[in-house]
Design a protein around this motif. Structure first.
Motif, PDB file in Angstrom:
ATOM      1  N   CYS A 239       0.823  -1.216   0.000  1.00  0.00           N
ATOM      2  CA  CYS A 239       0.000   0.000   0.000  1.00  0.00           C
ATOM      3  C   CYS A 239       0.847   1.251   0.000  1.00  0.00           C
ATOM      4  CB  CYS A 239      -0.906   0.026   1.229  1.00  0.00           C
ATOM      5  SG  CYS A 239      -2.215  -1.144   1.035  1.00  0.00           S
ATOM      6  N   THR A 240       1.990   1.198   0.676  1.00  0.00           N
ATOM      7  CA  THR A 240       2.869   2.375   0.704  1.00  0.00           C
ATOM      8  C   THR A 240       3.307   2.709  -0.719  1.00  0.00           C
ATOM      9  OG1 THR A 240       3.602   1.731   2.915  1.00  0.00           O
ATOM     10  CG2 THR A 240       4.973   3.330   1.726  1.00  0.00           C
ATOM     11  N   TYR A 241       3.690   1.693  -1.501  1.00  0.00           N
ATOM     12  CA  TYR A 241       4.108   1.959  -2.883  1.00  0.00           C
ATOM     13  C   TYR A 241       2.922   2.398  -3.751  1.00  0.00           C
ATOM     14  CZ  TYR A 241       8.824   0.472  -1.846  1.00  0.00           C
ATOM     15  OH  TYR A 241      10.085   0.415  -1.302  1.00  0.00           O
ATOM     16  N   ILE A 242       1.770   1.763  -3.535  1.00  0.00           N
ATOM     17  CA  ILE A 242       0.590   2.163  -4.320  1.00  0.00           C
ATOM     18  C   ILE A 242       0.290   3.648  -4.059  1.00  0.00           C
ATOM     19  CG2 ILE A 242      -1.918   1.841  -4.587  1.00  0.00           C
ATOM     20  CD1 ILE A 242      -1.399  -1.163  -3.792  1.00  0.00           C
ATOM     21  N   LEU A 243       0.316   4.015  -2.780  1.00  0.00           N
ATOM     22  CA  LEU A 243       0.017   5.416  -2.435  1.00  0.00           C
ATOM     23  C   LEU A 243       1.106   6.353  -2.961  1.00  0.00           C
ATOM     24  CD1 LEU A 243      -1.417   4.780   1.111  1.00  0.00           C
ATOM     25  CD2 LEU A 243      -2.598   6.017  -0.704  1.00  0.00           C
ATOM     26  N   ALA A 244       2.358   5.886  -2.973  1.00  0.00           N
ATOM     27  CA  ALA A 244       3.438   6.720  -3.515  1.00  0.00           C
ATOM     28  C   ALA A 244       3.209   6.926  -5.012  1.00  0.00           C
ATOM     29  CB  ALA A 244       4.788   6.063  -3.252  1.00  0.00           C
ATOM     30  N   GLY A 245       2.728   5.883  -5.691  1.00  0.00           N
ATOM     31  CA  GLY A 245       2.410   6.003  -7.118  1.00  0.00           C
ATOM     32  C   GLY A 245       1.314   7.042  -7.330  1.00  0.00           C
ATOM     33  N   VAL A 246       0.257   6.956  -6.502  1.00  0.00           N
ATOM     34  CA  VAL A 246      -0.866   7.894  -6.627  1.00  0.00           C
ATOM     35  C   VAL A 246      -0.398   9.327  -6.338  1.00  0.00           C
ATOM     36  CG1 VAL A 246      -3.072   8.570  -5.549  1.00  0.00           C
ATOM     37  CG2 VAL A 246      -2.620   6.158  -6.076  1.00  0.00           C
ATOM     38  N   ILE A 252       2.859   3.071 -11.826  1.00  0.00           N
ATOM     39  CA  ILE A 252       3.659   1.953 -11.308  1.00  0.00           C
ATOM     40  C   ILE A 252       2.795   0.707 -11.150  1.00  0.00           C
ATOM     41  CG2 ILE A 252       5.225   3.519 -10.060  1.00  0.00           C
ATOM     42  CD1 ILE A 252       4.023   2.444  -7.447  1.00  0.00           C
ATOM     43  N   LYS A 253       3.489  -0.412 -11.211  1.00  0.00           N
ATOM     44  CA  LYS A 253       2.797  -1.686 -10.985  1.00  0.00           C
ATOM     45  C   LYS A 253       3.419  -2.339  -9.744  1.00  0.00           C
ATOM     46  CE  LYS A 253       1.715  -4.709 -14.425  1.00  0.00           C
ATOM     47  NZ  LYS A 253       2.104  -5.773 -15.366  1.00  0.00           N
ATOM     48  N   VAL A 254       2.579  -2.642  -8.757  1.00  0.00           N
ATOM     49  CA  VAL A 254       3.082  -3.303  -7.551  1.00  0.00           C
ATOM     50  C   VAL A 254       2.724  -4.785  -7.672  1.00  0.00           C
ATOM     51  CG1 VAL A 254       3.097  -3.290  -5.033  1.00  0.00           C
ATOM     52  CG2 VAL A 254       2.698  -1.154  -6.275  1.00  0.00           C
ATOM     53  N   ILE A 265      -8.251  -0.377   1.904  1.00  0.00           N
ATOM     54  CA  ILE A 265      -7.447   0.732   1.377  1.00  0.00           C
ATOM     55  C   ILE A 265      -7.845   1.020  -0.069  1.00  0.00           C
ATOM     56  CG2 ILE A 265      -5.085   1.466   0.834  1.00  0.00           C
ATOM     57  CD1 ILE A 265      -4.331  -0.420   3.259  1.00  0.00           C
ATOM     58  N   LEU A 266      -8.031  -0.051  -0.841  1.00  0.00           N
ATOM     59  CA  LEU A 266      -8.408   0.143  -2.240  1.00  0.00           C
ATOM     60  C   LEU A 266      -9.794   0.800  -2.334  1.00  0.00           C
ATOM     61  CD1 LEU A 266      -7.096  -3.188  -3.808  1.00  0.00           C
ATOM     62  CD2 LEU A 266      -6.007  -0.928  -3.843  1.00  0.00           C
ATOM     63  N   ALA A 267     -10.698   0.410  -1.433  1.00  0.00           N
ATOM     64  CA  ALA A 267     -12.048   1.000  -1.443  1.00  0.00           C
ATOM     65  C   ALA A 267     -11.953   2.495  -1.172  1.00  0.00           C
ATOM     66  CB  ALA A 267     -12.923   0.320  -0.391  1.00  0.00           C
ATOM     67  N   LYS A 268     -11.114   2.870  -0.211  1.00  0.00           N
ATOM     68  CA  LYS A 268     -10.984   4.288   0.133  1.00  0.00           C
ATOM     69  C   LYS A 268     -10.291   5.059  -0.993  1.00  0.00           C
ATOM     70  CE  LYS A 268     -13.292   4.941   3.655  1.00  0.00           C
ATOM     71  NZ  LYS A 268     -14.376   5.915   3.596  1.00  0.00           N
ATOM     72  N   LEU A 269      -9.334   4.413  -1.640  1.00  0.00           N
ATOM     73  CA  LEU A 269      -8.655   5.074  -2.763  1.00  0.00           C
ATOM     74  C   LEU A 269      -9.638   5.298  -3.906  1.00  0.00           C
ATOM     75  CD1 LEU A 269      -5.097   3.537  -3.195  1.00  0.00           C
ATOM     76  CD2 LEU A 269      -5.728   5.928  -2.791  1.00  0.00           C
ATOM     77  N   GLU A 270     -10.494   4.302  -4.133  1.00  0.00           N
ATOM     78  CA  GLU A 270     -11.490   4.420  -5.196  1.00  0.00           C
ATOM     79  C   GLU A 270     -12.453   5.574  -4.886  1.00  0.00           C
ATOM     80  OE1 GLU A 270     -13.396   0.704  -5.956  1.00  0.00           O
ATOM     81  OE2 GLU A 270     -14.555   1.514  -7.612  1.00  0.00           O
ATOM     82  N   GLU A 271     -12.881   5.613  -3.617  1.00  0.00           N
ATOM     83  CA  GLU A 271     -13.796   6.674  -3.186  1.00  0.00           C
ATOM     84  C   GLU A 271     -13.170   8.063  -3.393  1.00  0.00           C
ATOM     85  OE1 GLU A 271     -15.192   5.906   0.821  1.00  0.00           O
ATOM     86  OE2 GLU A 271     -15.863   7.997   1.008  1.00  0.00           O
ATOM     87  N   SER A 272     -11.838   8.135  -3.247  1.00  0.00           N
ATOM     88  CA  SER A 272     -11.171   9.437  -3.376  1.00  0.00           C
ATOM     89  C   SER A 272     -10.867   9.766  -4.840  1.00  0.00           C
ATOM     90  CB  SER A 272      -9.882   9.447  -2.566  1.00  0.00           C
ATOM     91  OG  SER A 272      -8.937   8.611  -3.194  1.00  0.00           O
ATOM     92  N   GLY A 273     -11.221   8.850  -5.738  1.00  0.00           N
ATOM     93  CA  GLY A 273     -11.062   9.131  -7.167  1.00  0.00           C
ATOM     94  C   GLY A 273      -9.698   8.767  -7.736  1.00  0.00           C
ATOM     95  N   ALA A 274      -8.865   8.069  -6.966  1.00  0.00           N
ATOM     96  CA  ALA A 274      -7.533   7.688  -7.480  1.00  0.00           C
ATOM     97  C   ALA A 274      -7.704   6.731  -8.656  1.00  0.00           C
ATOM     98  CB  ALA A 274      -6.721   7.021  -6.373  1.00  0.00           C
ATOM     99  N   THR A 285      -1.035   1.760 -10.740  1.00  0.00           N
ATOM    100  CA  THR A 285      -1.579   3.124 -10.590  1.00  0.00           C
ATOM    101  C   THR A 285      -1.382   3.902 -11.886  1.00  0.00           C
ATOM    102  OG1 THR A 285       0.468   4.224  -9.881  1.00  0.00           O
ATOM    103  CG2 THR A 285      -0.825   3.113  -8.173  1.00  0.00           C
ATOM    104  N   PHE A 286      -2.270   4.870 -12.120  1.00  0.00           N
ATOM    105  CA  PHE A 286      -2.187   5.692 -13.337  1.00  0.00           C
ATOM    106  C   PHE A 286      -2.208   7.179 -12.974  1.00  0.00           C
ATOM    107  CE2 PHE A 286      -4.203   1.695 -14.415  1.00  0.00           C
ATOM    108  CZ  PHE A 286      -3.416   1.269 -15.473  1.00  0.00           C
ATOM    109  N   PRO A 287      -1.517   7.991 -13.793  1.00  0.00           N
ATOM    110  CA  PRO A 287      -1.534   9.426 -13.519  1.00  0.00           C
ATOM    111  C   PRO A 287      -2.942   9.977 -13.683  1.00  0.00           C
ATOM    112  CG  PRO A 287       0.081   8.866 -15.223  1.00  0.00           C
ATOM    113  CD  PRO A 287      -0.724   7.645 -14.978  1.00  0.00           C
TER     114      PRO A 287
END
Ligand code: UD1
Length: 419
Positions: A239-246, A252-254, A265-274, A285-287
């Protein structure tokens, strides 16, 4: 660590074996006498090395094969082992409390200096001790040392945990493995590390039945045999790397991720629009041109949002839009990183157990200090996303949980250097 920020991360990174799972399953070897426990995918971390030192000091022979794709450790246990844990080693980390259950069950007594660890609030072990007492142990804590002993074997019984403590669940499961009769633990922690422990115990011949409703049933055995199991991937490192990518707007691909372990964590990231894509064992992750939307999070025992990913999420939300909140319900003092992030231009206010994060357009590099392990990770991520140069001091905390973080980030295109 010196970081020149502002570079979007790019590339692929493989997740290490889980620190907390490895720290839990390594002491399982103490249940074996004259046997061998083989663990694959063990990460190379300060805390793991401390555990190796402790086990060697108790008489276990530890062989490390790091050149394998899945780094392997082999624990050869003699017929006789020591039951007194060294004060200097025990105080180096919280994980040393995980010796209580297996050593007591195996030797019938233990002397364990109260463990140290991250400064994230009071970390008592009363639930561990209460459970062991219920299994027949006599326990005395004097001058900061736990002395426990049991006449004959521990006795299996029904134990209800007042809180689903991860460590207490693990200690009692290991203790129950060599106890007389059946132990039923109720209201246990259900973190993925518990499943990993159950698999390791099964591999040495202990019948363990995890129940969906937060319970586990263990049939104590007279003797266990040699076994082998793989340590699960580290969900918090992933998750640290996923969040660093975001956070860096990176691509990046973890790899070696178990997505269901990080659902919250993924649910919350989705909710935040990542922007990210989940496959069987990877998260990519994508820009995105948009900043994260504000969200509210509360840390909870698994499957709730993990407290160990809370500082990293706060770092990511500090660059979001609007006001996000994070309520910490597992540990009392887990917001020390906020004042360090604020030095970098973040706007985080702490009101008791809640962090109120007002998103800012950008962060600026600054000298900051890692106050604990995950705080250190959050500051490194902030440094990667910030403009200019950040130096993260007290990296010793970070090495407790992140294998080769400098090399992994460099391979993702980051400009980092150890000073
Ligand atoms: C483990 C993890 C840690 C993670 C935590 C929660 C390891 C080595 N560490 O820590 O990274 O943050 O789970 O997911 O695996 N408590 C008591 N009495 C006890 C035991 C715990 O009051 O006897 C309280 C603690 O103070 C804390 C809460 O329960 O407030 C959670 O602690 P616990 O689940 O036991 O965490 P650890 O096993 O210490």
């Amino acid at each position: 660590m010196k970081i020149i920020g502002g570079i979007p991360l790019k590339g692929t990174v493989k997740t290490q074996g889980a620190k907390n799972a490895a720290l839990t399953v390594m002491p399982v070897c103490l249940l074996l006498r004259g046997g061998i426990l083989t663990l694959d995918n063990v990460p190379d971390l300060y805390d793991i090395n401390t555990m190796i030192e402790i086990l060697r000091d108790l008489g276990v022979e530890v062989e490390i094969n790091r050149e394998l794709k899945d780094p392997q450790m082999i624990f050869k246990v003699p017929d006789e082992i020591k039951w007194e844990v060294s004060e200097t080693l025990a105080r180096k980390m919280r994980g040393s409390s995980l010796l209580l259950g297996p050593l007591l069950a195996s030797c019938g007594q233990i002397s364990l200096p109260l463990p140290g660890g991250c400064s994230i609030g009071a970390r008592p072990i009363d639930l561990h001790l209460k459970g062991l007492k219920q299994m027949g142990a006599e326990i005395d804590v004097q001058n900061g040392v736990v002395h426990a002993k049991v006449k004959g074997r521990l006795r299996g019984r029904r134990i209800y945990l007042d809180f689903p403590s991860v460590g207490a669940t693990e200690n009692l499961m290991m203790a129950a493995s060599l106890a007389q009769g059946e132990t039923i633990l109720e209201n246990i922690a259900r973190e993925p590390e518990i499943d990993n422990l159950a698999d390791v115990l099964r591999s040495i011949g202990v019948p363990v039945e995890l129940e969906g409703t937060g319970g586990v049933r263990i049939q104590g055995v007279d003797k266990v045999h040699s076994g082998r199991e793989r340590v699960i991937p580290d969900r918090i490192e992933a998750c640290t790397y996923i969040l660093a990518g975001v956070m860096t707007n990176g691509h990046i691909k973890v790899e070696d991720v178990v997505p269901r372990h990080i659902d919250a964590i993924l649910a919350k990231l989705e909710e935040s629009g990542a922007k990210f894509k989940v496959k069987k064992n990877t998260v990519e992750t994508f820009p995105s041109k948009k900043r994260l939307h504000p969200i509210s999070i509360k840390t909870l025992p698994y499957p709730g949002f993990p407290t160990d990913a809370q500082p990293q999420m706060a770092a990511a939300l500090s660059l979001g839009q609007g006001v996000s909140t994070i309520e910490e319900s597992v540990f009392q003092a887990r917001f020390l990183y906020a004042q360090e992030l604020n030095r970098m231009g973040a706007d985080i206010k702490i009101a008791r157990d809640v962090a109120v994060i007002r998103g800012v357009q950008k962060l600026q590099g600054a000298p900051v200090r890692a106050t604990d392990l995950r705080a250190g990770a959050a500051l490194i991520m902030a440094g990667l996303a910030a403009e200019g140069e950040t130096t993260v001091d007290d990296m010793v905390h970070v090495w407790r949980g992140y294998e080769a973080i400098d090399k992994k980030l460099t391979s993702l295109g980051a400009q980092v250097e150890l000073i």
